[in-house]
Design a protein around this motif. Structure first.
Motif, PDB file in Angstrom:
ATOM      1  N   GLU A   1      10.361  88.004 -35.131  1.00 38.25           N
ATOM      2  CA  GLU A   1       9.492  87.902 -36.299  1.00 38.25           C
ATOM      3  C   GLU A   1       9.495  86.453 -36.778  1.00 38.25           C
ATOM      4  O   GLU A   1      10.558  85.861 -36.982  1.00 38.25           O
ATOM      5  N   PHE A   2       8.271  85.899 -36.986  1.00 36.07           N
ATOM      6  CA  PHE A   2       8.189  84.495 -37.362  1.00 36.07           C
ATOM      7  C   PHE A   2       6.956  84.252 -38.234  1.00 36.07           C
ATOM      8  O   PHE A   2       6.101  85.141 -38.402  1.00 36.07           O
ATOM      9  N   CYS A   3       6.859  83.044 -38.764  1.00 42.73           N
ATOM     10  CA  CYS A   3       5.731  82.650 -39.596  1.00 42.73           C
ATOM     11  C   CYS A   3       4.670  81.978 -38.732  1.00 42.73           C
ATOM     12  O   CYS A   3       4.977  81.066 -37.956  1.00 42.73           O
ATOM     13  N   TRP A   4       3.411  82.410 -38.876  1.00 42.13           N
ATOM     14  CA  TRP A   4       2.325  81.852 -38.082  1.00 42.13           C
ATOM     15  C   TRP A   4       2.097  80.366 -38.367  1.00 42.13           C
ATOM     16  O   TRP A   4       1.718  79.610 -37.476  1.00 42.13           O
ATOM     17  N   LEU A   5       2.360  79.928 -39.602  1.00 40.69           N
ATOM     18  CA  LEU A   5       2.076  78.554 -39.975  1.00 40.69           C
ATOM     19  C   LEU A   5       3.099  77.567 -39.433  1.00 40.69           C
ATOM     20  O   LEU A   5       2.748  76.536 -38.882  1.00 40.69           O
ATOM     21  N   CYS A   6       4.369  77.888 -39.626  1.00 41.32           N
ATOM     22  CA  CYS A   6       5.399  76.909 -39.243  1.00 41.32           C
ATOM     23  C   CYS A   6       6.212  77.325 -38.032  1.00 41.32           C
ATOM     24  O   CYS A   6       7.058  76.563 -37.562  1.00 41.32           O
ATOM     25  N   LEU A   7       5.953  78.543 -37.525  1.00 39.89           N
ATOM     26  CA  LEU A   7       6.673  79.075 -36.365  1.00 39.89           C
ATOM     27  C   LEU A   7       8.171  79.228 -36.631  1.00 39.89           C
ATOM     28  O   LEU A   7       8.965  79.342 -35.692  1.00 39.89           O
ATOM     29  N   GLY A   8       8.563  79.227 -37.908  1.00 39.00           N
ATOM     30  CA  GLY A   8       9.970  79.446 -38.245  1.00 39.00           C
ATOM     31  C   GLY A   8      10.284  80.920 -38.341  1.00 39.00           C
ATOM     32  O   GLY A   8       9.390  81.762 -38.509  1.00 39.00           O
ATOM     33  N   ALA A   9      11.568  81.249 -38.249  1.00 40.88           N
ATOM     34  CA  ALA A   9      11.988  82.648 -38.348  1.00 40.88           C
ATOM     35  C   ALA A   9      11.594  83.220 -39.702  1.00 40.88           C
ATOM     36  O   ALA A   9      11.805  82.597 -40.747  1.00 40.88           O
ATOM     37  N   TRP A  10      11.030  84.423 -39.701  1.00 43.37           N
ATOM     38  CA  TRP A  10      10.578  85.026 -40.956  1.00 43.37           C
ATOM     39  C   TRP A  10      11.741  85.315 -41.894  1.00 43.37           C
ATOM     40  O   TRP A  10      11.609  85.286 -43.123  1.00 43.37           O
ATOM     41  N   SER A  11      12.892  85.565 -41.324  1.00 43.78           N
ATOM     42  CA  SER A  11      14.070  85.879 -42.150  1.00 43.78           C
ATOM     43  C   SER A  11      14.498  84.694 -43.003  1.00 43.78           C
ATOM     44  O   SER A  11      15.188  84.869 -44.010  1.00 43.78           O
ATOM     45  N   GLU A  12      14.110  83.489 -42.630  1.00 48.40           N
ATOM     46  CA  GLU A  12      14.489  82.304 -43.378  1.00 48.40           C
ATOM     47  C   GLU A  12      13.461  81.931 -44.434  1.00 48.40           C
ATOM     48  O   GLU A  12      13.626  80.946 -45.144  1.00 48.40           O
ATOM     49  N   HIS A  13      12.338  82.703 -44.524  1.00 47.14           N
ATOM     50  CA  HIS A  13      11.287  82.381 -45.478  1.00 47.14           C
ATOM     51  C   HIS A  13      11.651  82.838 -46.888  1.00 47.14           C
ATOM     52  O   HIS A  13      12.365  83.822 -47.074  1.00 47.14           O
ATOM     53  N   GLY A  14      11.108  82.123 -47.846  1.00 43.49           N
ATOM     54  CA  GLY A  14      11.355  82.430 -49.243  1.00 43.49           C
ATOM     55  C   GLY A  14      10.886  81.275 -50.092  1.00 43.49           C
ATOM     56  O   GLY A  14      10.026  80.486 -49.698  1.00 43.49           O
ATOM     57  N   ALA A  15      11.506  81.125 -51.241  1.00 42.09           N
ATOM     58  CA  ALA A  15      11.092  80.052 -52.153  1.00 42.09           C
ATOM     59  C   ALA A  15      11.317  78.675 -51.554  1.00 42.09           C
ATOM     60  O   ALA A  15      10.567  77.732 -51.804  1.00 42.09           O
ATOM     61  N   ILE A  16      12.320  78.530 -50.712  1.00 42.38           N
ATOM     62  CA  ILE A  16      12.647  77.207 -50.154  1.00 42.38           C
ATOM     63  C   ILE A  16      11.557  76.696 -49.219  1.00 42.38           C
ATOM     64  O   ILE A  16      11.408  75.497 -49.006  1.00 42.38           O
ATOM     65  N   THR A  17      10.776  77.627 -48.634  1.00 42.60           N
ATOM     66  CA  THR A  17       9.687  77.215 -47.727  1.00 42.60           C
ATOM     67  C   THR A  17       8.327  77.285 -48.389  1.00 42.60           C
ATOM     68  O   THR A  17       7.307  77.141 -47.728  1.00 42.60           O
ATOM     69  N   GLY A  18       8.309  77.541 -49.687  1.00 41.97           N
ATOM     70  CA  GLY A  18       7.036  77.578 -50.393  1.00 41.97           C
ATOM     71  C   GLY A  18       6.506  78.970 -50.586  1.00 41.97           C
ATOM     72  O   GLY A  18       5.382  79.144 -51.055  1.00 41.97           O
ATOM     73  N   GLY A  19       7.258  79.986 -50.216  1.00 38.03           N
ATOM     74  CA  GLY A  19       6.794  81.358 -50.387  1.00 38.03           C
ATOM     75  C   GLY A  19       6.189  81.903 -49.100  1.00 38.03           C
ATOM     76  O   GLY A  19       5.820  81.163 -48.205  1.00 38.03           O
TER      77      GLY A  19
END
Length: 541
Positions: free
Chosen positions: A307-325
């Protein structure tokens, strides 16, 4: 003054220019300025002969008869010799008189049969049964086999293909040829027909200067002058093709470019470009993924299930306020600053530009092919239906209306040329701006001239087709359409020759003058680069 508004003339045009005395801009369609008819004559002499099956058989018979007379051999032996040497009569004679014994050995024309028993019964070497000699047969070698085994052997060989023309004795150690006399005696009716068909086709397929017409269902062949400059051929079935590569006629593009273009149109490379443009690799397993929903939360369908973010290709589990939401991720900027995303983005941009460029040329290539097919349909309708009606309504014979058919034939040919100019443009070096700009200018002029001809042959002609009585303006229409056909023919022929020369007319080697003398602006085209569109004042309508 804008270059497009500047007055155009042909005073600086030299020999072979695109705006010669027949240039599009010079068309003044007065009532008595031009002859009533002007035949379109190709500058190239026909360099090929169309052969029917009857013609091919006649040539075969002549070659066989010639070999029989010169070498004093039977017709069957002559067939074997000609098949072996690919129907090259001169080669057969040269080899025979150089070493007759060796030729007979190679081709399988044996004159000394093996010694066989004088008994009435013999054993077949295939089925191992004993038969009367009268029910057995042998080639020139003397190896006897029963007629039933011979028939099966011959039938199987003929049904397998043209290899039956070089059929040999079934004995593994024997090279004796099985000739036509033996096949005629032992083969069934269907097998004889197939053998004759293989023999006929071998005359064409083994030749270096004869080829079958590639049109489906066509049974004509083309005998071509291999020393000719042009490879364009038009068969009796109306199919035009290049004798060299068997593709459709493709001037001004060479055979190599046509092959590359066709491969490109069918290749997976374009799919690869599409994948690069419209997908991103899974950060874990690197499989391409296409986004088809609105959410940026992606889950790889591959076994990794990452599972990852389409925009930054980072792991979705690391997403949150620190990545801008979750839905306003600024990971792209972060990754770009860190140098992690640059190369991937560059690849996507290059692929996108490449795909867009290819699509630009391919769509126009396809569009002109569709227009060519539609013009062929209109030509067929004109020949089979409309021409007769026009003849009755205008009180003129169909022979007098031939200028209309000539115009439609010219439209079909021009559509074909325009189609292939887009393949030419695709492979034109991108860095050579001068040639590219000149090429696009000439291409645009050609399209403009063709549209004028098409408009006249289609819409202006309709007025006379709809009339119930003869119209006085028909003679003027004849002059105009004949003139436009001639003008368009000359322009396209010059265009083709210019492209075949590699646009050498704009080879500006002097860097000090190239920016002045090789301007891409149509109004500034020097000498051979000038060509003019007809203004509205030139159009009698």
């Amino acid at each position: 003054m804008d270059p497009e508004d500047e007055p155009r003339d042909n005073e600086s045009a030299g020999d072979g220019d695109f705006c010669s005395d027949d240039g599009i801009a010079d068309c003044d369609y007065g009532d008595a300025d031009f002859p009533e008819s002007q035949e379109i004559v190709s500058p190239l002499k026909q360099n090929y002969t169309i052969l029917s099956e009857a013609d091919i058989r006649q040539r075969q018979e002549e070659d066989i008869t010639q070999i029989c007379a010169i070498l004093s051999v039977s017709r069957s032996a002559a067939c074997n010799l000609l098949c072996h040497y690919k129907w090259n009569v001169s080669k057969v004679q040269d080899e025979w008189f150089a070493n007759e014994e060796n030729v007979c050995k190679v081709v399988g024309l044996l004159h000394n049969p093996v010694n066989t028993s004088n008994s009435r019964k013999l054993n077949c070497g295939i089925c191992f049964e004993s038969y009367d000699r009268s029910k057995m047969s042998a080639a020139s070698c003397g190896h006897y086999f029963c007629n039933a085994c011979w028939k099966g052997y011959i039938s199987t060989s003929i049904n397998e293909g043209p290899g039956c023309l070089m059929l040999r004795c079934p004995d593994p150690s024997c090279n004796a040829a099985v000739d036509w006399d033996m096949i005629d005696r032992l083969a069934g009716f269907e097998e004889k027909e197939k053998y004759a068909r293989h023999l006929l086709r071998s005359y064409v397929e083994d030749s270096k200067k004869i080829k079958w017409c590639p049109s489906p269902g066509c049974e004509f062949a083309v005998d071509f002058d291999i020393n000719s400059i042009s490879y364009d051929v038009c068969c009796y079935c109306s199919h035009s093709f290049c004798w060299n590569c068997i593709e459709e006629v493709h001037r001004p593009v060479d055979c190599g470019t046509v092959a590359k273009w066709i491969i490109k149109n069918n290749a997976e490379s374009e799919n690869t470009n599409w994948i690069l443009v419209n997908s991103k690799p899974c950060p874990k397993c690197k499989r391409p993924i296409e986004k088809n929903q609105g959410c940026m939360h992606m889950t790889c369908r591959a076994p990794c299930k990452f599972e990852f973010c389409w925009l930054c290709l980072g792991a979705w589990s690391e997403h949150g306020a620190i990545t801008g939401g979750f839905y306003s991720c600024n990971g792209y900027e972060t990754a770009r600053r860190d140098g992690m995303y640059d190369e991937s983005e560059k690849r996507r941009k290059r692929a996108k530009l490449s795909l867009e460029r290819y699509t630009h040329y391919y769509e126009r290539w396809v569009t002109n092919e569709s227009s060519r097919k539609k013009a062929l349909e209109d030509l067929h309708i004109m020949q089979t239906n409309k021409l007769e009606k026009l003849s009755l309504r205008q009180g003129q014979s169909e022979a007098q209306l031939k200028f209309i058919i000539d115009a439609w034939l010219q439209i079909v040919e021009c559509r074909r040329v325009l189609k292939w100019t887009y393949a030419y443009g695709y492979y034109l070096p991108e860095h050579d701006d001068t040639k590219r700009q000149f090429f696009e200018y000439l291409q645009g002029e050609a399209e403009f001239g063709l549209e004028r001809l098409h408009q006249c042959a289609e819409k202006e002609l309709q007025e006379f087709l709809d009339a119930d009585t003869p119209m006085k303006g028909f003679d003027n229409f004849r002059v105009k359409l004949t003139r436009l056909t001639s003008v368009t023919h000359n322009y396209f022929e010059n265009l083709v020759q210019a492209l075949e020369r590699g646009l050498m007319d704009v080879d500006c080697s002097d860097p000090q003058t190239s920016s002045k003398s090789c301007s891409s602006s149509p109004g500034n085209m020097p000498g051979k680069m000038k060509s003019s569109k007809a203004t509205e004042a030139d159009d009698p309508s």
